[in-house]
Motif scaffolding. Structure first.
Motif, short mmCIF file in Angstrom:
data_model
loop_
_atom_site.label_atom_id
_atom_site.label_comp_id
_atom_site.label_asym_id
_atom_site.label_seq_id
_atom_site.Cartn_x
_atom_site.Cartn_y
_atom_site.Cartn_z
N HIS A 186 -13.74 -66.06 -67.53
CA HIS A 186 -14.11 -65.95 -68.94
C HIS A 186 -13.68 -67.17 -69.75
CE1 HIS A 186 -15.62 -62.15 -68.13
NE2 HIS A 186 -14.65 -61.36 -68.55
N THR A 190 -17.08 -69.03 -70.83
CA THR A 190 -17.41 -68.74 -72.22
C THR A 190 -16.46 -69.45 -73.18
OG1 THR A 190 -18.16 -66.59 -71.50
CG2 THR A 190 -17.83 -66.87 -73.86
N PHE A 226 -14.86 -62.66 -77.22
CA PHE A 226 -16.30 -62.59 -77.02
C PHE A 226 -16.62 -61.96 -75.67
CE2 PHE A 226 -20.46 -64.13 -75.94
CZ PHE A 226 -21.12 -64.37 -77.14
N GLN A 227 -15.91 -62.41 -74.64
CA GLN A 227 -16.24 -61.98 -73.30
C GLN A 227 -15.72 -60.57 -72.98
OE1 GLN A 227 -18.40 -64.10 -71.68
NE2 GLN A 227 -18.68 -62.14 -70.65
N ASP A 230 -18.12 -58.36 -74.50
CA ASP A 230 -19.32 -58.38 -73.68
C ASP A 230 -19.17 -57.46 -72.47
OD1 ASP A 230 -21.75 -59.97 -73.99
OD2 ASP A 230 -21.38 -60.54 -71.89
N ASP A 231 -18.00 -57.50 -71.84
CA ASP A 231 -17.71 -56.65 -70.68
C ASP A 231 -17.74 -55.18 -71.06
OD1 ASP A 231 -17.37 -58.88 -69.16
OD2 ASP A 231 -15.26 -58.55 -68.68
N ASP A 234 -21.30 -54.18 -71.60
CA ASP A 234 -21.97 -54.06 -70.29
C ASP A 234 -21.65 -52.72 -69.65
OD1 ASP A 234 -23.44 -56.27 -69.92
OD2 ASP A 234 -22.01 -57.34 -68.64
N THR A 256 -15.67 -56.71 -64.50
CA THR A 256 -15.53 -56.70 -65.95
C THR A 256 -14.12 -56.25 -66.30
OG1 THR A 256 -16.20 -54.39 -66.13
CG2 THR A 256 -17.96 -56.04 -66.28
N ARG A 302 -19.43 -56.46 -82.61
CA ARG A 302 -20.88 -56.47 -82.34
C ARG A 302 -21.23 -55.36 -81.35
NH1 ARG A 302 -22.21 -60.03 -77.69
NH2 ARG A 302 -20.23 -60.31 -76.62
N ASN A 304 -24.36 -55.49 -79.62
CA ASN A 304 -25.31 -55.96 -78.60
C ASN A 304 -25.18 -57.46 -78.36
OD1 ASN A 304 -26.64 -57.27 -80.65
ND2 ASN A 304 -28.45 -55.99 -80.57
#
Ligand code: GRG
Length: 304
Positions: A186, A190, A226-227, A230-231, A234, A256, A302, A304
Motif C-alpha cells: 500500500h 498508493t 486511502f488504501q 479501499d480494502d 472491497d 486486504t 468515501r 465508492n
C-alpha cells in the motif's frame, strides 16, 4: 455527485474539488493536444479524461497553497502527477498485470486501442509528465528536487516496488501474510505518488524544510488511509455482491486489511490514520489547512 458530499463540510469542499478539478482538466487538455501520432494521443486523452477524481493533482495544488504558494505555479506539476497516475492505471489493467476490461465503468485502454498502443501511450505519458514538469516557473535547484521526488515515487522505491510485491503475493493465504507486507504494498503502490504529489506542491510553493516534512508525513497518512478504506470497501462490497459474479474472483484472491487484521481493527485503523493526518497539519494557517482536512475526511468517509 454524492461521491464528494462531506458531513463536516464547513468550507464548501464539493465546490472546492469541482473548481480545482476544472482547473486541472483545462490544463491537461492543453498539455495533451490531439496531435500526431494521433492514435497515441487519442489513447492518452481517452484515459486521462475517463473520469478520475484528480485527488493527486488537487493534493499538489493544496500543498502548494498551504505553504503560501500560488496555485498557478503548481499547475504543471499537478498535471504531471495525474499523467503518472494515468500511466500506472493503463499498465495495471494490462492482460499481463491485473487483466481488467473495465476501469471507472469504461473499457480499459488496451480494450479500446489494443495492447501495443496502450503500452506506448503509457510510456508517452511517463515521458510527457517529466517534460511538462519542467514548465513550472521555479529555480533550477527546486526543479531538480521536484524531478527527483517524482522519479523516486515511480520506480523501485515507489509504484514499481508496490506492484512487484503485489504480483508476487498473489494467491497467498492471508494467514501466511504479514501485516508489514501488506503495508509495504500500500505504501508503495498508493502512498508513494500521493506523497510525491503533496511534497512537490510544497517545494514549488516555497515551503521550509520543516513544512515540507510535515506535508510528507501528512501525505503518508492519507496514502495508507486511502488504501485501508479501499480494502474495507472491497471487502464489504464483495460480501454484499455475493452471488453477482462481477469482480468477485478478483477480490477473492486479494489480500486486504480486513482479511489480515479483521474488519473492526481496520475501521479503528482508519480513525487513527485520520487523526494522525490532522496532527501533521498543526501549525499551518488555519484557513489553508481546511481543504486538506476536508480531503482527508473525504478519503476516510468515501463509499465508492
Ligand atoms: C511501469 C513505470 C511503471 C509503473 C507502473 C502498474 C504499476 C507500475 C503500478 C500500479 C499502480 C496502481 C494501479 C496503484 C493503485 C493506485 C490507486 C489507489 C488507484 C485508484 O486511485 P483513484 O481512486 O483513481 O484516485 P481515479 O479513478 O479517481 O483516478
Amino acid at each position: 455527485s454524492t461521491q464528494i458530499e462531506n458531513k463536516e463540510d464547513d468550507f464548501g469542499f464539493k465546490p472546492y474539488m469541482i473548481r480545482k478539478a476544472e482547473t486541472i482538466n483545462r490544463a491537461l487538455d492543453k498539455a495533451i493536444p490531439l496531435i500526431e501520432p494521433l492514435n497515441i494521443y487519442k489513447a492518452m486523452r481517452y484515459t486521462i479524461f475517463a473520469g478520475g477524481k484528480r485527488v493527486r493533482p488537487i493534493l499538489c495544488l493544496a500543498a502548494c497553497e498551504l505553504v503560501g504558494g500560488g496555485e498557478r505555479s503548481a499547475i504543471p506539476a499537478a498535471c504531471s502527477v495525474e499523467m503518472i497516475h494515468t500511466m500506472s492505471l493503463i499498465k495495471d489493467d494490462l492482460p499481463c498485470m491485473d487483466n481488467d476490461d473495465l476501469r471507472r465503468g469504461k473499457p480499459t485502454t488496451h480494450k479500446v486501442f489494443g495492447e501495443s498502443v496502450a503500452i506506448l501511450s503509457g510510456g508517452a505519458l511517463l515521458a510527457l509528465a517529466f517534460e511538462h514538469l519542467t514548465e513550472a516557473d521555479v529555480s533550477s535547484k527546486k526543479m531538480v528536487r521536484v524531478v527527483k521526488e517524482l522519479a523516486k515515487s515511480i520506480g523501485t522505491k515507489g509504484l514499481v516496488a508496490g506492484q512487484a510485491m503485489d504480483l508476487s503475493s498473489e494467491g497467498l493465504d492471508p494467514n501466511d501474510f504479514r501485516l508489514e507486507d501488506l503495508e509495504y504494498i500500500h505504501v508503495h503502490k498508493t502512498g508513494a505518488l500521493l506523497e510525491a504529489s503533496a511534497v512537490i506542491g510544497a517545494v514549488i510553493g516555497g515551503g521550509s524544510e520543516e513544512e515540507i516534512e510535515k506535508v510528507r508525513s501528512f501525505a503518508r497518512c492519507i496514502g495508507l488511509l486511502f488504501q485501508v478504506v479501499d480494502d474495507i470497501l472491497d471487502e464489504t462490497k464483495s460480501s454484499e455482491e455475493l452471488g453477482k459474479t462481477a469482480g468477485k474472483d478478483k477480490v477473492a484472491g486479494k489480500l486486504t486489511y480486513p482479511r489480515v487484521i479483521g474488519l473492526e481493527k481496520s475501521k479503528e485503523f482508519v480513525k487513527k490514520l485520520n487523526r494522525d493526518a490532522r496532527e501533521h497539519l498543526q501549525g499551518f494557517d488555519e484557513d489553508k489547512v481546511k481543504p486538506l482536512i476536508a480531503l482527508t475526511n473525504f478519503i476516510a468517509n468515501r463509499n465508492n
